[in-house]
Design a protein around this motif. Structure first.
Motif, PDB file in Angstrom:
ATOM      1  N   UNK A   1       1.011  -1.468  -0.038  1.00  0.00           N
ATOM      2  CA  UNK A   1      -0.121   0.492  -0.038  1.00  0.00           C
ATOM      3  C   UNK A   1       0.940   0.673  -0.101  1.00  0.00           C
ATOM      4  N   UNK A   2       1.582   1.542   1.043  1.00  0.00           N
ATOM      5  CA  UNK A   2       2.655   2.563   1.142  1.00  0.00           C
ATOM      6  C   UNK A   2       3.373   2.161  -0.400  1.00  0.00           C
ATOM      7  N   UNK A   3       3.861   1.737  -0.652  1.00  0.00           N
ATOM      8  CA  UNK A   3       4.697   1.479  -2.058  1.00  0.00           C
ATOM      9  C   UNK A   3       3.664   2.022  -3.366  1.00  0.00           C
ATOM     10  N   UNK A   4       2.490   1.871  -3.524  1.00  0.00           N
ATOM     11  CA  UNK A   4       1.228   2.202  -4.494  1.00  0.00           C
ATOM     12  C   UNK A   4       1.253   2.724  -4.423  1.00  0.00           C
ATOM     13  N   UNK A   5       1.139   3.522  -3.206  1.00  0.00           N
ATOM     14  CA  UNK A   5       0.365   4.617  -3.508  1.00  0.00           C
ATOM     15  C   UNK A   5       1.261   6.258  -3.492  1.00  0.00           C
ATOM     16  N   UNK A   6       2.605   5.924  -2.935  1.00  0.00           N
ATOM     17  CA  UNK A   6       3.380   6.805  -2.498  1.00  0.00           C
ATOM     18  C   UNK A   6       3.811   7.361  -4.328  1.00  0.00           C
ATOM     19  N   UNK A   7       3.599   5.725  -5.035  1.00  0.00           N
ATOM     20  CA  UNK A   7       3.857   6.549  -6.547  1.00  0.00           C
ATOM     21  C   UNK A   7       2.755   6.501  -7.146  1.00  0.00           C
ATOM     22  N   UNK A   8       1.552   6.347  -7.035  1.00  0.00           N
ATOM     23  CA  UNK A   8       0.595   7.336  -7.131  1.00  0.00           C
ATOM     24  C   UNK A   8       0.167   9.112  -6.840  1.00  0.00           C
ATOM     25  N   UNK A   9       0.594   9.292  -5.172  1.00  0.00           N
ATOM     26  CA  UNK A   9       0.043  10.275  -4.808  1.00  0.00           C
ATOM     27  C   UNK A   9       1.605  10.521  -4.391  1.00  0.00           C
ATOM     28  N   UNK A  10       2.848  11.164  -4.499  1.00  0.00           N
ATOM     29  CA  UNK A  10       4.132  11.303  -4.007  1.00  0.00           C
ATOM     30  C   UNK A  10       3.567  12.516  -2.411  1.00  0.00           C
ATOM     31  N   UNK A  11       3.190  13.281  -2.699  1.00  0.00           N
ATOM     32  CA  UNK A  11       2.734  14.317  -1.762  1.00  0.00           C
ATOM     33  C   UNK A  11       2.188  13.530  -0.399  1.00  0.00           C
ATOM     34  N   UNK A  12       2.135  12.672  -0.574  1.00  0.00           N
ATOM     35  CA  UNK A  12       1.493  11.967   0.556  1.00  0.00           C
ATOM     36  C   UNK A  12       2.418  11.764   1.531  1.00  0.00           C
ATOM     37  N   UNK A  13       2.012  12.203   2.812  1.00  0.00           N
ATOM     38  CA  UNK A  13       2.732  11.819   3.901  1.00  0.00           C
ATOM     39  C   UNK A  13       2.197  10.858   4.983  1.00  0.00           C
ATOM     40  N   UNK A  14       3.098   9.965   5.284  1.00  0.00           N
ATOM     41  CA  UNK A  14       3.031   8.971   6.425  1.00  0.00           C
ATOM     42  C   UNK A  14       2.749   9.116   7.963  1.00  0.00           C
ATOM     43  N   UNK A  15       1.781   8.416   8.664  1.00  0.00           N
ATOM     44  CA  UNK A  15       1.542   8.769   9.852  1.00  0.00           C
ATOM     45  C   UNK A  15       1.311   7.559  10.557  1.00  0.00           C
ATOM     46  N   UNK A  16       1.982   7.027  11.629  1.00  0.00           N
ATOM     47  CA  UNK A  16       1.675   5.933  12.798  1.00  0.00           C
ATOM     48  C   UNK A  16       0.646   5.837  13.574  1.00  0.00           C
ATOM     49  N   UNK A  17       0.162   5.222  13.918  1.00  0.00           N
ATOM     50  CA  UNK A  17      -1.092   4.876  15.391  1.00  0.00           C
ATOM     51  C   UNK A  17      -0.780   3.614  15.701  1.00  0.00           C
ATOM     52  N   UNK A  18      -0.785   3.829  17.114  1.00  0.00           N
ATOM     53  CA  UNK A  18      -0.505   2.702  18.025  1.00  0.00           C
ATOM     54  C   UNK A  18      -1.590   2.832  18.941  1.00  0.00           C
ATOM     55  N   UNK A  19      -2.360   1.207  19.163  1.00  0.00           N
ATOM     56  CA  UNK A  19      -3.337   1.958  20.438  1.00  0.00           C
ATOM     57  C   UNK A  19      -2.207   1.172  21.753  1.00  0.00           C
ATOM     58  N   UNK A  20      -2.976   1.226  23.063  1.00  0.00           N
ATOM     59  CA  UNK A  20      -2.017   0.801  24.195  1.00  0.00           C
ATOM     60  C   UNK A  20      -1.688  -0.411  24.007  1.00  0.00           C
ATOM     61  N   UNK A  21      -1.796  -1.237  23.243  1.00  0.00           N
ATOM     62  CA  UNK A  21      -1.720  -2.747  22.892  1.00  0.00           C
ATOM     63  C   UNK A  21      -0.318  -2.837  21.486  1.00  0.00           C
ATOM     64  N   UNK A  22       0.332  -1.680  21.225  1.00  0.00           N
ATOM     65  CA  UNK A  22       1.064  -2.286  20.375  1.00  0.00           C
ATOM     66  C   UNK A  22       0.887  -2.172  19.687  1.00  0.00           C
ATOM     67  N   UNK A  23      -0.318  -2.248  18.975  1.00  0.00           N
ATOM     68  CA  UNK A  23      -1.126  -2.033  17.736  1.00  0.00           C
ATOM     69  C   UNK A  23      -0.850  -1.292  16.736  1.00  0.00           C
ATOM     70  N   UNK A  24      -0.985  -1.314  15.572  1.00  0.00           N
ATOM     71  CA  UNK A  24      -0.594  -0.047  14.430  1.00  0.00           C
ATOM     72  C   UNK A  24      -1.236   0.390  13.403  1.00  0.00           C
ATOM     73  N   UNK A  25      -2.404   1.385  12.801  1.00  0.00           N
ATOM     74  CA  UNK A  25      -3.162   1.447  11.510  1.00  0.00           C
ATOM     75  C   UNK A  25      -2.615   2.739  11.368  1.00  0.00           C
ATOM     76  N   UNK A  26      -1.749   2.720  10.036  1.00  0.00           N
ATOM     77  CA  UNK A  26      -1.543   3.917   9.327  1.00  0.00           C
ATOM     78  C   UNK A  26      -2.394   4.368   8.803  1.00  0.00           C
ATOM     79  N   UNK A  27      -2.163   5.828   8.641  1.00  0.00           N
ATOM     80  CA  UNK A  27      -2.625   6.964   7.697  1.00  0.00           C
ATOM     81  C   UNK A  27      -1.636   7.945   6.672  1.00  0.00           C
ATOM     82  N   UNK A  28      -2.209   7.951   5.480  1.00  0.00           N
ATOM     83  CA  UNK A  28      -1.395   8.679   4.378  1.00  0.00           C
ATOM     84  C   UNK A  28      -2.473   9.695   3.210  1.00  0.00           C
ATOM     85  N   UNK A  29      -1.879  10.912   4.175  1.00  0.00           N
ATOM     86  CA  UNK A  29      -2.459  12.089   3.892  1.00  0.00           C
ATOM     87  C   UNK A  29      -1.975  13.472   3.458  1.00  0.00           C
TER      88      UNK A  29
END
Length: 128
Positions: A100-128
């Motif tokens: 996802x990161x590679x394909x979206x960076x190619x298609x939308x190079x201006x997107x920035x990646x952020x990581x959000x971790x919950x209290x268990x250390x499980x992550x989700x990611x946002x590109x905007x």
């Protein structure tokens, strides 16, 4: 007597069982975290959620009234066409993360990646 059993079982549930990372993973707690995050995004912002087939169900259920919300399988991301290139975001988990990161960076190079971790250390990611 019954009250003490109820109190003990409630304590046992919350202290020993519900606070384990395995429990959070098995109940897809991260999907609820994602849904709560989406609630903070302005309705004017288009949101693309890219997760596995069954993972999408809880978020779809909580976001069904939200305008500009799309839940997709990661394989469908290649075809997205945001309404406004400046006001959209892509949310995803570890499932197919690098792809996802590679394909979206190619298609939308201006997107920035952020990581959000919950209290268990499980992550989700946002590109905007």
């Amino acid at each position: 007597m019954l009250a003490s059993i109820g109190i003990f079982n409630g304590f046992k549930y919350h202290y020993f069982w519900a606070n384990k990372i395995e429990t959070a993973q098995s109940f897809e707690k991260i999907m609820m975290d994602i849904s709560r995050y989406i609630d903070t995004v302005p309705n004017s912002e288009e949101v693309f959620l890219a997760v596995g087939n069954m993972q999408r169900v809880p978020v779809r259920m909580f976001q069904w009234k939200r305008p500009k919300f799309h839940d997709l399988h990661p394989a469908e991301l290649a075809d997205i066409k945001p309404m406004n290139i400046r006001h959209f975001q892509i949310i995803f988990t570890d499932f197919e993360k690098n792809s996802i990161i590679n394909s979206m960076k190619t298609k939308f190079p201006e997107l920035k990646l952020s990581e959000f971790k919950n209290n268990f250390g499980i992550s989700f990611y946002v590109m905007k």
